[in-house]
Scaffold this motif. Structure first.
Motif, PDB file in Angstrom:
ATOM      1  N   ASN A 122      10.643  -5.116  -2.476  1.00  0.00           N
ATOM      2  CA  ASN A 122      10.761  -3.628  -2.685  1.00  0.00           C
ATOM      3  C   ASN A 122      10.435  -2.818  -1.565  1.00  0.00           C
ATOM      4  O   ASN A 122      10.554  -1.574  -1.534  1.00  0.00           O
ATOM      5  CB  ASN A 122       9.404  -3.262  -3.944  1.00  0.00           C
TER       6      ASN A 122
ATOM      7  N   ARG B  15      13.551  -0.355  -1.105  1.00  0.00           N
ATOM      8  CA  ARG B  15      13.425   0.815  -1.864  1.00  0.00           C
ATOM      9  C   ARG B  15      12.084   1.924  -1.468  1.00  0.00           C
ATOM     10  O   ARG B  15      12.403   3.038  -1.557  1.00  0.00           O
ATOM     11  CB  ARG B  15      13.013   0.484  -3.423  1.00  0.00           C
ATOM     12  N   GLU B  16      11.149   1.318  -1.294  1.00  0.00           N
ATOM     13  CA  GLU B  16       9.791   1.891  -0.824  1.00  0.00           C
ATOM     14  C   GLU B  16      10.535   2.737   0.601  1.00  0.00           C
ATOM     15  O   GLU B  16       9.818   3.884   0.612  1.00  0.00           O
ATOM     16  CB  GLU B  16       9.023   0.951  -0.636  1.00  0.00           C
TER      17      GLU B  16
ATOM     18  N   ALA C  30      12.115   5.678  -0.512  1.00  0.00           N
ATOM     19  CA  ALA C  30      11.591   6.684  -1.029  1.00  0.00           C
ATOM     20  C   ALA C  30      10.950   7.606  -0.145  1.00  0.00           C
ATOM     21  O   ALA C  30      10.851   8.676  -0.302  1.00  0.00           O
ATOM     22  CB  ALA C  30      10.518   5.958  -2.173  1.00  0.00           C
TER      23      ALA C  30
ATOM     24  N   GLN D  85       0.326   5.228  -5.639  1.00  0.00           N
ATOM     25  CA  GLN D  85       1.100   6.243  -5.787  1.00  0.00           C
ATOM     26  C   GLN D  85       0.773   7.654  -5.354  1.00  0.00           C
ATOM     27  O   GLN D  85       1.715   8.395  -5.133  1.00  0.00           O
ATOM     28  CB  GLN D  85       1.907   6.271  -7.230  1.00  0.00           C
TER      29      GLN D  85
ATOM     30  N   MET E 156       7.925  10.603  -6.263  1.00  0.00           N
ATOM     31  CA  MET E 156       7.989   9.285  -5.826  1.00  0.00           C
ATOM     32  C   MET E 156       7.956   8.185  -7.060  1.00  0.00           C
ATOM     33  O   MET E 156       8.577   7.249  -6.941  1.00  0.00           O
ATOM     34  CB  MET E 156       6.678   9.094  -4.867  1.00  0.00           C
TER      35      MET E 156
ATOM     36  N   SER F 294       9.126   4.404  -6.518  1.00  0.00           N
ATOM     37  CA  SER F 294       7.901   4.140  -5.549  1.00  0.00           C
ATOM     38  C   SER F 294       6.746   3.557  -6.315  1.00  0.00           C
ATOM     39  O   SER F 294       6.166   4.300  -7.175  1.00  0.00           O
ATOM     40  CB  SER F 294       7.460   5.095  -4.568  1.00  0.00           C
ATOM     41  N   ARG F 295       5.869   2.390  -5.745  1.00  0.00           N
ATOM     42  CA  ARG F 295       4.829   1.922  -6.286  1.00  0.00           C
ATOM     43  C   ARG F 295       4.005   1.625  -5.537  1.00  0.00           C
ATOM     44  O   ARG F 295       3.012   0.693  -5.431  1.00  0.00           O
ATOM     45  CB  ARG F 295       5.090   0.630  -7.240  1.00  0.00           C
ATOM     46  N   THR F 296       4.109   2.058  -4.119  1.00  0.00           N
ATOM     47  CA  THR F 296       3.130   1.779  -3.044  1.00  0.00           C
ATOM     48  C   THR F 296       2.876   2.963  -2.050  1.00  0.00           C
ATOM     49  O   THR F 296       3.413   3.992  -2.379  1.00  0.00           O
ATOM     50  CB  THR F 296       3.657   0.523  -2.033  1.00  0.00           C
TER      51      THR F 296
ATOM     52  N   PRO G  40       5.651   4.781   1.299  1.00  0.00           N
ATOM     53  CA  PRO G  40       6.448   6.354   1.605  1.00  0.00           C
ATOM     54  C   PRO G  40       5.779   7.327   2.357  1.00  0.00           C
ATOM     55  O   PRO G  40       6.297   8.157   3.364  1.00  0.00           O
ATOM     56  CB  PRO G  40       6.642   6.793   0.320  1.00  0.00           C
TER      57      PRO G  40
END
Length: 556
Positions: free
Chosen positions: A11, A14-15, A18, A63, A309, A314-316, A319
């Motif tokens: 990921n 993706r992050e 984001a 997040q 986000m 986003s899950r971290t 970003p």
């Protein structure tokens, strides 16, 4: 343990993407929020660098985005406006000191595990308070969008008067830029929420101003922005000045705590990971100390950016770090790109961002569901708007205390009727003077027994006996399952009730007594000579048995 929980090779791309989106959203908003606070644009940009990294590395939420927001900016402006001239060096120093004090407050709250205070401000109070601040900001941004000059540090009424009397001086080009910006932001968000429309608005409006010479036609622009990375500094102030900043720092901390921890918990529950309120408070503390020490201003939580986000997948916290790196490159190499950004476009971006904070839907919902809660929210709204944020937060706490005391002082008190089913399940009995079983009344008190409701408890006990026909009540059983605590005043009320019952030949008993409450009652000496039953059914069967009353009288 990973430095950034949830981040994997799968990921990371993706992050990172984001993060680019967050950068495009945060830069124009933070410039606008810095202007609301009466600070230079760099104060908003520097708050995205070191503070964001410190927060991302400490926080438990994966997040929640930490950044200056509209409410924080308004609080900064209103609290510092009476101490120094907005934009001056002294004003900037005060903003740095305020952020540091706010950070220390967060750290102390984390050390003493005061995260539960986040639940103290109810939704109506928070909606009203933030809504009042949002309307105050909206007036200032409307003036900016119309090209009208007002005193942004004045009171709300003064701002409205300045805006209305200044309408004849509005700039038609500023109005057109504002309306076009709002149209792009609103329509664009409906078409593709992931697109950084705020950045597109800034780029297009800047190109328009530069190529057509609208600056010479009276359209205000951002102006020169100091270049260079954030540097370590420390505000040098008299101790008396530091103390003057404490009330506003407490207000900032409480608003951020109430909103930030609530949002962090909701996203954690939504996405299936745990959050730690006290660790999150420590992260806010580190971010605010870092902001004050590197040229930023008070950092809060951004609900809108967190939602953006989440929608971007986003899950971290990556970003936020990507945004920090991108902002650092911007302040070192690209500040010349910001100089000709038109102020009406910035005003439009901020206005669109804060309109949801007015809480219109929430107020409609409160009106429909609970008029009293609506009134509480309305009072907080008017308090923050007309009295100022500091007085508004004090008013909010007073209302919270009144609401809490009112609910605690009038708990539910029931005379229970025996259920035919086995066990301890009982049915509420509404008939006046009713008894649970022959000679027995079971009374349930549904609240901790303390100073605010001790007299209510005594009155309930007496009414349960006196409302029944004379001689019909020989045993009073108090169901203590819902009583989680007893203070000194509550223990005195219970002892007074026991003496009164004894004077009226009624025996006192307890049922469903919690272990921790049993220890408290033993400590107060309130278990001596009192029979305790495990269930209400056991108490009814034992006390209403034939001959029990005669046996009890003989024992006496």
């Amino acid at each position: 343990m990973r430095i950034l929980p949830g981040l994997t090779l799968r990921n990371a791309g993706r992050e990172t993407l984001a993060g680019v989106t967050l950068l495009a959203i945060a830069v124009p908003l933070n410039i606008g929020y810095a202007q609301i606070a009466g600070l230079p644009p760099t104060a908003g940009l520097y708050a995205l660098v070191v503070p964001a990294i410190a927060y991302a590395l400490i926080v438990s939420s994966r997040q929640l985005v930490a950044s200056p927001d509209a409410a924080a900016a308004a609080l900064v402006a209103s609290s510092l406006g009476g101490l120094a001239v907005a934009g001056s060096a002294d004003y900037l120093t005060l903003a740095f000191a305020q952020a540091i004090i706010c950070g220390v407050i967060f750290v102390l709250c984390a050390v003493f595990r005061l995260g539960f205070l986040a639940s103290f401000l109810s939704k109506p109070i928070l909606v009203g308070f933030v809504g009042g601040l949002a309307l105050d900001i909206l007036v200032s941004q409307t003036a900016k969008m119309l090209g009208v000059t007002i005193d942004s540090g004045g009171e709300f009424v003064e701002k409205v008067v300045d805006l209305v009397t200044g309408l004849p001086t509005l700039n038609i080009w500023a109005v057109l830029i504002s309306f076009a910006s709002i149209a792009v932001l609103v329509v664009g968000r409906r078409l593709a929420r992931a697109v950084p429309w705020a950045l597109i608005v800034l780029v297009l409006s800047t190109v328009l101003v530069v190529t057509t010479g609208l600056e010479a036609a009276g359209v205000a622009v951002l102006g020169p922005v100091d270049a260079g990375p954030p540097t370590l500094t420390w505000p040098v102030l008299e101790w008396s000045t530091w103390l003057q900043l404490v009330p506003s720092a407490i207000a900032l901390a409480m608003v951020t705590m109430a909103e930030g921890l609530l949002v962090a918990r909701s996203y954690g529950e939504k996405r299936g990971y745990r959050t730690s309120p006290d660790r999150d408070l420590l992260a806010f503390g580190a971010a605010n100390v870092a902001a004050g020490a590197t040229g930023g201003f008070t950092v809060g939580s951004s609900t809108s950016r967190t939602a953006a986000m989440d929608q971007a997948g986003s899950r971290t916290q990556l970003p936020s770090i990507v945004t920090a790196v991108g902002t650092l490159a911007l302040v070192i190499f690209g500040t010349a790109l910001l100089e000709h950004i038109p102020s009406p476009a910035i005003g439009a971006i901020v206005a669109v961002a804060i309109v949801p904070l007015l809480g219109i839907r929430d107020f409609v919902s409160l009106w429909r569901l609970q008029r009293v809660e609506f009134a509480v929210g309305a009072v907080c709204f008017l308090g923050a708007l007309l009295l100022g944020p500091i007085a508004g937060i004090v008013l909010a706490f007073v209302l919270a205390l009144i609401n809490l005391a009112g609910r605690a002082a009038t708990p539910a008190v029931d005379i229970l009727g025996a259920d035919d089913a086995p066990g301890s399940s009982l049915l509420p009995e509404t008939a006046p003077g009713a008894v649970t079983a022959p000679g027995v009344v079971v009374l349930r008190f549904a609240a901790p027994l303390f100073f605010a409701n001790a007299s209510v408890f005594e009155d309930a006990v007496r009414k349960a006996v006196t409302s029944a026909p004379p001689g019909q009540v020989r045993h009073l059983v108090i169901d203590l399952e819902a009583v989680t605590d007893v203070d000194v005043t509550g223990s005195e009320g219970l002892e007074s009730a026991r003496r009164w019952l004894g004077d009226h030949d009624v025996a006192l008993h307890y049922s469903r007594l919690r272990p921790d409450l049993r220890r408290q009652l033993a400590h107060y000496g309130l278990l001596d000579g009192v029979e305790v039953f495990g269930t209400n059914r056991a108490a009814i069967d034992a006390l209403s048995a034939p001959g029990r009353a005669q046996d009890a009288a003989a024992a006496d």
